[in-house]
Design a protein around this motif. Structure first.
Motif, mmCIF file in Angstrom:
data_model
loop_
_atom_site.group_PDB
_atom_site.id
_atom_site.type_symbol
_atom_site.label_atom_id
_atom_site.label_comp_id
_atom_site.label_asym_id
_atom_site.label_seq_id
_atom_site.Cartn_x
_atom_site.Cartn_y
_atom_site.Cartn_z
ATOM 1 N N LEU A 1 0.700 -1.067 -0.042
ATOM 2 C CA LEU A 1 0.057 0.011 0.052
ATOM 3 C C LEU A 1 0.858 1.240 0.038
ATOM 4 O O LEU A 1 0.702 2.159 -0.849
ATOM 5 N N LEU A 11 -5.164 3.005 -2.541
ATOM 6 C CA LEU A 11 -5.959 1.744 -2.734
ATOM 7 C C LEU A 11 -7.232 2.115 -1.765
ATOM 8 O O LEU A 11 -6.941 2.076 -0.533
ATOM 9 N N GLU A 13 -10.223 1.185 0.369
ATOM 10 C CA GLU A 13 -10.919 -0.024 0.912
ATOM 11 C C GLU A 13 -12.440 -0.163 0.550
ATOM 12 O O GLU A 13 -12.723 -1.349 0.238
ATOM 13 N N ASP A 15 -13.494 0.644 -2.719
ATOM 14 C CA ASP A 15 -13.581 0.477 -4.057
ATOM 15 C C ASP A 15 -13.415 -0.875 -4.245
ATOM 16 O O ASP A 15 -12.155 -1.499 -4.877
ATOM 17 N N ASN A 16 -14.296 -1.630 -4.506
ATOM 18 C CA ASN A 16 -14.270 -3.109 -5.027
ATOM 19 C C ASN A 16 -14.390 -3.235 -6.382
ATOM 20 O O ASN A 16 -14.570 -4.263 -6.933
ATOM 21 N N ILE A 19 -12.020 -5.339 -8.542
ATOM 22 C CA ILE A 19 -12.252 -6.875 -8.257
ATOM 23 C C ILE A 19 -13.116 -7.298 -8.919
ATOM 24 O O ILE A 19 -14.184 -7.084 -8.927
ATOM 25 N N LYS A 74 -1.979 -1.984 -8.478
ATOM 26 C CA LYS A 74 -3.056 -1.687 -7.673
ATOM 27 C C LYS A 74 -3.905 -2.905 -7.590
ATOM 28 O O LYS A 74 -4.480 -3.419 -6.527
ATOM 29 N N THR A 77 -2.532 -5.793 -5.503
ATOM 30 C CA THR A 77 -2.596 -5.447 -4.207
ATOM 31 C C THR A 77 -4.072 -5.620 -3.404
ATOM 32 O O THR A 77 -4.105 -5.980 -2.364
ATOM 33 N N ALA A 78 -5.037 -5.254 -4.340
ATOM 34 C CA ALA A 78 -6.492 -5.143 -3.882
ATOM 35 C C ALA A 78 -6.711 -7.055 -3.600
ATOM 36 O O ALA A 78 -7.243 -7.312 -2.560
ATOM 37 N N LYS A 79 -6.222 -7.652 -4.635
ATOM 38 C CA LYS A 79 -6.510 -9.102 -4.420
ATOM 39 C C LYS A 79 -5.635 -9.468 -3.418
ATOM 40 O O LYS A 79 -6.351 -10.465 -2.525
ATOM 41 N N GLN A 81 -5.137 -8.254 -0.362
ATOM 42 C CA GLN A 81 -5.941 -7.868 0.673
ATOM 43 C C GLN A 81 -6.661 -8.987 1.150
ATOM 44 O O GLN A 81 -7.003 -9.485 2.269
ATOM 45 N N TYR A 82 -7.471 -9.119 0.014
ATOM 46 C CA TYR A 82 -8.378 -10.455 0.321
ATOM 47 C C TYR A 82 -7.862 -11.620 0.640
ATOM 48 O O TYR A 82 -8.223 -12.322 1.589
#
Length: 98
Positions: A1, A11, A13, A15-16, A19, A74, A77-79, A81-82
């Motif tokens: 991040l 990023l 939180e 903003d889904n 994904i 980005k 990184t979002a993936k 986090q999950y």
């Protein structure tokens, strides 16, 4: 991040939208498996699979930054986090059984 923020691509939180639905479905199914698991023998393979996904995502993030593909970094990184949240849940569940 932090690296994303340094590049001006924070990023959010909430903003889904970055994904895709198939990843969200896979994560939901995995969460159900984790919650339904009643032994370490059921949880350990899930943890190994999760750790492998995390390793692959980290490699992808590294490659994206090296190639200056910030939007790719980005998304990965979002993936990540999950997957990290799933990993934490599995580890917590294993720890609570010992």
């Amino acid at each position: 991040l932090y690296l994303l923020e340094l590049r001006g691509a924070s990023l959010d939180e909430s903003d889904n939208s970055i994904i895709n639905g198939s990843l969200l479905m896979k994560i939901m199914e995995l969460r159900e498996e984790v919650e339904g698991a009643s032994s370490d023998e059921e949880l350990r393979p899930l943890l190994q699979s999760c750790e492998e996904s995390i390793r692959e995502l980290c490699k992808g993030i590294d490659n994206s930054f090296r190639a200056n593909k910030i939007e790719d970094a980005k998304l990965l990184t979002a993936k990540l986090q999950y997957w990290k949240r799933i990993e934490e849940r599995i580890v917590d569940k294993i720890s609570s059984k010992t």
